[in-house]
Enzyme design. Structure first.
Site, PDB file in Angstrom:
ATOM      1  N   SER A 176       7.282   8.575  -4.507  1.00  0.00           N
ATOM      2  CA  SER A 176       6.437   7.453  -4.905  1.00  0.00           C
ATOM      3  C   SER A 176       5.673   7.686  -6.197  1.00  0.00           C
ATOM      4  O   SER A 176       5.378   6.733  -6.915  1.00  0.00           O
ATOM      5  CB  SER A 176       5.466   7.110  -3.775  1.00  0.00           C
ATOM      6  OG  SER A 176       4.693   8.229  -3.420  1.00  0.00           O
ATOM      7  N   HIS A 204      10.274   2.925  -1.709  1.00  0.00           N
ATOM      8  CA  HIS A 204      10.507   2.544  -3.109  1.00  0.00           C
ATOM      9  C   HIS A 204      11.980   2.369  -3.465  1.00  0.00           C
ATOM     10  O   HIS A 204      12.300   2.079  -4.616  1.00  0.00           O
ATOM     11  CB  HIS A 204       9.871   3.572  -4.052  1.00  0.00           C
ATOM     12  CG  HIS A 204       8.387   3.647  -3.884  1.00  0.00           C
ATOM     13  ND1 HIS A 204       7.519   2.763  -4.486  1.00  0.00           N
ATOM     14  CD2 HIS A 204       7.622   4.467  -3.130  1.00  0.00           C
ATOM     15  CE1 HIS A 204       6.282   3.054  -4.129  1.00  0.00           C
ATOM     16  NE2 HIS A 204       6.317   4.082  -3.304  1.00  0.00           N
ATOM     17  N   LYS A 236       6.442  -3.670  -0.845  1.00  0.00           N
ATOM     18  CA  LYS A 236       6.817  -3.270  -2.213  1.00  0.00           C
ATOM     19  C   LYS A 236       7.877  -4.244  -2.727  1.00  0.00           C
ATOM     20  O   LYS A 236       7.545  -5.381  -2.999  1.00  0.00           O
ATOM     21  CB  LYS A 236       7.191  -1.811  -2.210  1.00  0.00           C
ATOM     22  CG  LYS A 236       5.875  -1.015  -2.051  1.00  0.00           C
ATOM     23  CD  LYS A 236       5.974   0.398  -1.649  1.00  0.00           C
ATOM     24  CE  LYS A 236       4.552   0.942  -1.501  1.00  0.00           C
ATOM     25  NZ  LYS A 236       4.459   2.103  -0.629  1.00  0.00           N
TER      26      LYS A 236
HETATM   27  C1  LIG Z   1       3.509   2.748   0.151  1.00  0.00           C
HETATM   28  C2  LIG Z   1       4.183   3.841   0.906  1.00  0.00           C
HETATM   29  C3  LIG Z   1       3.988   3.991   2.272  1.00  0.00           C
HETATM   30  C4  LIG Z   1       2.963   3.193   3.031  1.00  0.00           C
HETATM   31  O1  LIG Z   1       3.385   1.880   3.228  1.00  0.00           O
HETATM   32  P1  LIG Z   1       2.267   0.775   3.509  1.00  0.00           P
HETATM   33  O2  LIG Z   1       3.032  -0.355   4.116  1.00  0.00           O
HETATM   34  O3  LIG Z   1       1.660   0.446   2.199  1.00  0.00           O
HETATM   35  O4  LIG Z   1       1.296   1.400   4.464  1.00  0.00           O
HETATM   36  C5  LIG Z   1       4.709   4.941   2.930  1.00  0.00           C
HETATM   37  N1  LIG Z   1       5.580   5.742   2.259  1.00  0.00           N
HETATM   38  C6  LIG Z   1       5.767   5.646   0.942  1.00  0.00           C
HETATM   39  C7  LIG Z   1       6.726   6.558   0.269  1.00  0.00           C
HETATM   40  C8  LIG Z   1       5.064   4.697   0.224  1.00  0.00           C
HETATM   41  O5  LIG Z   1       5.215   4.622  -1.092  1.00  0.00           O
END
Ligand SMILES: *Cc1c(COP(=O)(O)O)cnc(C)c1O
Length: 383
Positions: A176, A204, A236
């Site tokens: 990330s 991602h 995302k």
């Molecule tokens: C954003 C993210 C999460 C958390 O997801 P949310 O729905 O925002 O809680 C988990 N793992 C990774 C790799 C992320 O980038």
């Protein structure tokens, strides 16, 4: 009670203080930030779906039909036909027998890891895994070992050292804060040799990688046998909110029985499930969004290389520039901000000491001219 102010002051002096910015309205890549219109390169709305009219319309219609609050947990009366329809759509999209919705990705990771391993078991994670996977491993009470970033051979040595109980290996698909990809084919082979579960957090990759947007696993041609546990987030590239886990019938039933972050929390609003079904449809039917995103990544990398900017190795929409110290990252961000460009500096403990950076993200919602404006501003502010 210890006084809290000295620690806050220490953070401020070390350029580690974090603050929130108030955004006015749904501006997409051009939000109004504290009264000033900005061009943003830091959201995870990679495909530009968060404000898409179809998604907004489905959300409205969903609220009209189902109301706003789900009123209860999934195992009580919170589980609607809208949730089920989205789970079925996500299962079909990922090519797995079933999918299970979670309220957030953070909670999905916690639920899976604590359901699959516990005291007497082992859990392994890449050193650069997302914080939610690290917290999940700690919470599980299994023996937690971190392996050097993207190093499948180091992981194999740890697994070969042996131990009793179950072994679970968890990795981000796309890291990330770095944007690089995990060596999933190698990790899958190592896990198969050692009878370990492999879990991929594709927050991602999903929607972005693979011809059909199936994510890191589609890109590497890995099926549910190679990677039995797939976690994806909806906040995302899918542009909404929430998360899911996809896998076998037995895995999903196990999570329904045992994942505490699934059981003991209110179900997502049904309207959100309807909105996500609309965005999933766009992910699948509008491949031009991925093509455009790829073109912006290539354009940005070529331009940044020409300027001699400290690009990190990444072929995904996450394109970090390595600053080193938090002070430097903050100064770069401030210089960009003066030029109307918003990029958040990422500092320890989110990234290792000495690797503070600007985490630049690109989106299909950007235009070519906006990518060029970013490069121009970086030339003035950083190069
Ligand atoms: C954003 C993210 C999460 C958390 O997801 P949310 O729905 O925002 O809680 C988990 N793992 C990774 C790799 C992320 O980038």
């Amino acid at each position: 009670m210890k006084p809290l102010l000295p620690e806050l002051e220490r953070r401020r002096a070390a350029h580690l203080y974090r603050r929130r910015r108030v955004i006015a309205g749904a501006g997409g890549v051009t939000p109004v930030v504290e009264g000033r219109p900005m061009l943003a390169f830091c959201s995870n709305d990679y495909l530009g779906l968060a404000n898409h009219p179809d998604v907004v319309r489905a959300f409205r219609a969903g609220a009209a039909r189902w109301g706003v609050g789900s009123g209860a947990a999934h195992l009580v009366t919170g589980h609607t036909a809208a949730h089920l329809a989205l789970e079925e759509a996500l299962a079909a999209f990922t090519g797995r027998p079933r999918a299970l919705l979670f309220s957030t990705g953070y909670m999905a990771n916690q639920g899976v890891v604590t359901a699959l391993v516990g005291r007497g078991d082992r859990v392994f994670g890449d050193r650069l895994n997302h914080a939610s996977l690290i917290d999940a491993a700690v919470l599980s009470r299994a023996r937690f070992q971190r392996y050097p970033h993207a190093d499948a051979r180091a992981l194999e040595r740890l697994l070969a050292a042996g131990g009793k109980g179950e072994a679970l290996v968890a990795s981000d698909g796309v890291f990330s804060m770095d944007g690089d990809r995990a060596p999933l084919t190698e990790l899958a082979a190592v896990c198969r040799r050692h009878g370990a579960w492999l879990m991929v957090d594709d927050a991602h990759g999903l929607g972005v990688l693979g011809e059909k947007g199936g994510g890191s696993l589609e890109a590497e041609g890995l099926d549910a046998e190679a990677v039995p546990v797939l976690m994806g987030t909806l906040g995302k590239a899918l542009g909404t909110f929430g998360a899911f886990v996809a896998g076998s019938e037995a895995l999903i039933e196990t999570l329904i029985q045992q994942a505490r972050s699934y059981i003991y929390t209110t179900a997502l609003p049904a309207a959100l499930a309807e909105a996500t079904r609309a965005s999933l449809h766009l992910v699948q039917t509008e491949p031009w969004r991925r093509e455009r995103l790829k073109a912006w990544v290539a354009r940005f990398r070529a331009g940044a290389a020409q300027l001699g900017l400290p690009l990190m190795a990444s072929d995904t929409p996450i394109q970090p520039l390595l600053a080193g110290t938090p002070g430097r990252a903050m100064a770069w961000a401030a210089a960009l901000e003066q030029r109307g460009i918003l990029v958040t500096p990422i500092r320890p403990p989110t990234v290792p000491e000495g690797s503070a950076r600007l985490r630049i993200t690109l989106s299909a919602a950007h235009t070519e001219a906006q990518v060029d404006r970013l490069l121009q501003a970086l030339e003035e502010a950083v190069a």
